[in-house]
Design a protein around this motif. Sequence first.
Motif, short mmCIF file in Angstrom:
data_model
loop_
_atom_site.label_atom_id
_atom_site.label_comp_id
_atom_site.label_asym_id
_atom_site.label_seq_id
_atom_site.Cartn_x
_atom_site.Cartn_y
_atom_site.Cartn_z
N LEU A 87 0.81 -1.22 0.00
CA LEU A 87 0.00 0.00 0.00
C LEU A 87 0.84 1.27 0.00
CD1 LEU A 87 -2.83 -0.97 2.54
CD2 LEU A 87 -2.94 -0.97 0.04
N ASN A 88 2.14 1.14 -0.17
CA ASN A 88 3.03 2.30 -0.11
C ASN A 88 2.54 3.41 -1.05
OD1 ASN A 88 5.45 3.77 0.59
ND2 ASN A 88 6.25 3.23 -1.42
N GLY A 89 2.38 4.62 -0.49
CA GLY A 89 1.95 5.77 -1.28
C GLY A 89 0.46 5.92 -1.44
N GLN A 90 -0.30 4.93 -1.05
CA GLN A 90 -1.76 5.00 -1.16
C GLN A 90 -2.37 5.62 0.10
OE1 GLN A 90 -3.64 1.34 -2.49
NE2 GLN A 90 -1.75 0.66 -3.51
N PRO A 91 -3.61 6.11 -0.02
CA PRO A 91 -4.26 6.68 1.17
C PRO A 91 -4.37 5.66 2.29
CG PRO A 91 -5.45 7.31 -0.81
CD PRO A 91 -4.43 6.28 -1.24
N MET A 92 -4.11 6.10 3.49
CA MET A 92 -4.24 5.23 4.66
C MET A 92 -5.72 4.94 4.87
SD MET A 92 -2.45 3.78 7.17
CE MET A 92 -2.78 3.00 8.75
N LYS B 281 -1.13 9.14 4.03
CA LYS B 281 -0.71 8.15 3.04
C LYS B 281 0.22 7.13 3.68
CE LYS B 281 -1.18 11.19 -0.96
NZ LYS B 281 -0.51 11.74 -2.17
N VAL B 282 0.10 5.91 3.24
CA VAL B 282 0.89 4.81 3.78
C VAL B 282 2.35 4.96 3.35
CG1 VAL B 282 1.23 2.31 3.76
CG2 VAL B 282 -1.09 3.26 3.80
N LEU B 283 3.24 4.70 4.27
CA LEU B 283 4.67 4.68 3.98
C LEU B 283 5.19 3.26 4.20
CD1 LEU B 283 7.35 6.18 3.34
CD2 LEU B 283 7.60 6.55 5.81
N GLY B 284 5.68 2.64 3.15
CA GLY B 284 6.21 1.29 3.26
C GLY B 284 7.49 1.23 4.08
N HIS B 285 7.92 0.01 4.38
CA HIS B 285 9.18 -0.17 5.11
C HIS B 285 10.32 0.50 4.36
CE1 HIS B 285 7.48 -2.96 7.99
NE2 HIS B 285 7.07 -3.78 7.03
N GLN B 286 11.22 1.12 5.10
CA GLN B 286 12.35 1.80 4.51
C GLN B 286 13.60 0.93 4.49
OE1 GLN B 286 11.88 5.28 3.18
NE2 GLN B 286 9.99 4.06 3.29
N THR B 287 13.43 -0.35 4.73
CA THR B 287 14.54 -1.30 4.68
C THR B 287 13.95 -2.70 4.54
OG1 THR B 287 16.60 -1.98 5.78
CG2 THR B 287 14.67 -1.70 7.17
N GLU B 288 14.83 -3.69 4.43
CA GLU B 288 14.40 -5.08 4.33
C GLU B 288 14.41 -5.74 5.71
OE1 GLU B 288 13.34 -6.49 1.50
OE2 GLU B 288 13.66 -4.55 0.49
N PHE B 289 13.61 -6.79 5.86
CA PHE B 289 13.57 -7.61 7.06
C PHE B 289 13.99 -9.03 6.71
CE2 PHE B 289 11.18 -4.08 8.55
CZ PHE B 289 11.06 -4.16 9.94
N ARG B 290 14.63 -9.71 7.66
CA ARG B 290 15.03 -11.10 7.47
C ARG B 290 14.83 -11.85 8.78
NH1 ARG B 290 17.96 -9.96 2.76
NH2 ARG B 290 18.84 -7.87 2.84
N ARG B 291 14.80 -13.17 8.68
CA ARG B 291 14.69 -14.02 9.86
C ARG B 291 16.09 -14.39 10.37
NH1 ARG B 291 9.70 -15.37 11.19
NH2 ARG B 291 8.07 -15.26 9.59
N TYR B 292 16.22 -14.39 11.69
CA TYR B 292 17.53 -14.66 12.28
C TYR B 292 17.40 -15.65 13.43
CZ TYR B 292 19.31 -10.63 9.71
OH TYR B 292 19.67 -9.75 8.72
N GLY B 293 18.47 -16.42 13.63
CA GLY B 293 18.55 -17.34 14.75
C GLY B 293 17.65 -18.54 14.60
N LYS B 294 17.79 -19.45 15.53
CA LYS B 294 16.93 -20.63 15.57
C LYS B 294 15.47 -20.23 15.79
CE LYS B 294 20.55 -23.70 17.33
NZ LYS B 294 20.97 -24.57 18.45
N SER B 295 15.28 -19.09 16.44
CA SER B 295 13.93 -18.63 16.74
C SER B 295 13.25 -18.00 15.54
CB SER B 295 13.97 -17.61 17.89
OG SER B 295 14.84 -16.52 17.54
N GLY B 296 14.03 -17.62 14.52
CA GLY B 296 13.45 -17.01 13.33
C GLY B 296 12.90 -15.62 13.56
N GLN B 297 13.49 -14.87 14.48
CA GLN B 297 13.05 -13.50 14.75
C GLN B 297 13.17 -12.65 13.49
OE1 GLN B 297 11.64 -12.39 17.49
NE2 GLN B 297 12.73 -12.97 19.35
N MET B 298 12.10 -11.86 13.19
CA MET B 298 12.15 -10.92 12.09
C MET B 298 12.78 -9.62 12.58
SD MET B 298 11.00 -12.24 9.27
CE MET B 298 10.55 -10.86 8.22
N ILE B 299 13.95 -9.28 11.98
CA ILE B 299 14.69 -8.10 12.39
C ILE B 299 15.15 -7.37 11.13
CG2 ILE B 299 16.72 -7.25 13.64
CD1 ILE B 299 16.53 -9.73 15.43
N SER B 300 15.14 -6.06 11.18
CA SER B 300 15.43 -5.27 9.98
C SER B 300 16.93 -5.18 9.72
CB SER B 300 14.84 -3.87 10.10
OG SER B 300 15.74 -2.98 10.71
#
Length: 466
Positions: free
Chosen positions: A74-79, A98-117
């Motif tokens: 929804l980046n750039g579209q009305p909220m 207006k919606v602002l998308g993530h300004q970076t990428e996220f990935r999974r880390y560790g055995k726990s699979g935590q989502m961290i940017s």
Amino acid sequence: MNPLTRRAFLNQTGLGLGSAALASLMGSNTSFASVSNPQLPQFAAKAKRVIFLCMAGGPSHLETFDYKPDLNKLNGQPMPESFTRGQPIAQLQGQDLKVLGHQTEFRRYGKSGQMISDYLPWTAKMADEIAVIRSMVTEQINHDPAHTFMNTGTAISGRPSMGSWVNYGLGSDTEDLPGFVVLTSVGGRNPQPIASRQWSAGFLPSRYQGVEFNASGDPVHYVSNPKGVLPSQQKALVNAIGQLDRRRNLQVHNPEIDTRIAAYEMAFRMQTSVPGLMDVSDEPQSVLDLYGATPGDGSYASNCLLARRLAERGVRFIHLYHRGWDHHGDLKKYMDICCGLTDRPTWALLTDLKRRGMLDDTLVIWGGEFGRTPMFQGKGDAGRDHHIKGFSMWMAGGGIKGGASYGETDELGYNAVKDIVHVRDLHATMLNQLGLDGNRFAFPFQGLDMKLTGVEEARVLRELIA
């Protein structure tokens, strides 16, 4: 022999008893708080101390820990108005949202699979050490009252901070340093001021208030004697003033006189202990390199190293503020700056505590006073506004379950919708790990039993406890 009345006995012997108590105190590890509160802790504690890492200004959960694929779609579209209708907004009130998308990428880390940017590559290395809360909510949308709420559990100024509550309950493990120490650093956009009342003791005896250490220069004002004043002369003066104060207090029974006596004695001991604390020449270069610290530069990295040294010396509550996270504009630029200044030192602190066997009984908490909106703010380079309906924090050590992920916000990161965590629940969990029941740990004031967690029942996050 004429029998002595109770009052006469105390008047004649009180000074001697006070001197004996002082001598005992000066030669023991017993703190004022533990003497005052022999019933505490209320149950077995998993943590002995707290290090609270405050990212002052409000770090964006949408650029750190809360990944929302729909935000990019929804980046750039009305909220959608269904999210924001009737909701509190700080600076975007009345504007086209207006919606602002993530300004970076996220990935999974560790055995726990935590989502961290990608802004937090060093935090990613400790994904299995931290418990991330993604459903925090608070009640204050502007900086100063939000800090007040996070620190004291209420927006009412003049209430005790959490560090003061902890010291009132448990005392300090050291007689040579304050039980509650505050350190600040700056770097980033629009560093908001932090008022000293954020570490006030409020209505608790003032000896439990936090003491701010300067990040550079003399750590504490006037900690050194003037030229020509010998330590023996200083000690004689402190003892003489203490005796006069105690004699006066036999008549007026003022607890603040006890505080004044304690302050004089602490100041005298700090003249020896503080220079040793700040002199990091005993730290190997490998430790300085671990933190990326240049001693005396006033940086967050140096403050993290000092936090570990304070923890080693028995300080009960250590509060680090890094001012610079108020990212209304230039979000990418200032996220790079703030994370560049804080990410590695935070990892280093946890790493250092763990290898010294201290992480098990040190509770580390990371977060700001609130989060940021999913909506765009600014012109040109985008930013995000203040947001209180859903944001992220994390805890580690002190009996907290590493690799845990708790709570969720909705598909755009606006509202916390699952396992919602109020600030008072965070406080209750912190107190629980220290052996204190937040719903029973109280202080009588103005006819009420006042608590850090307030009048409503606070919930301990038992799902996060190892």
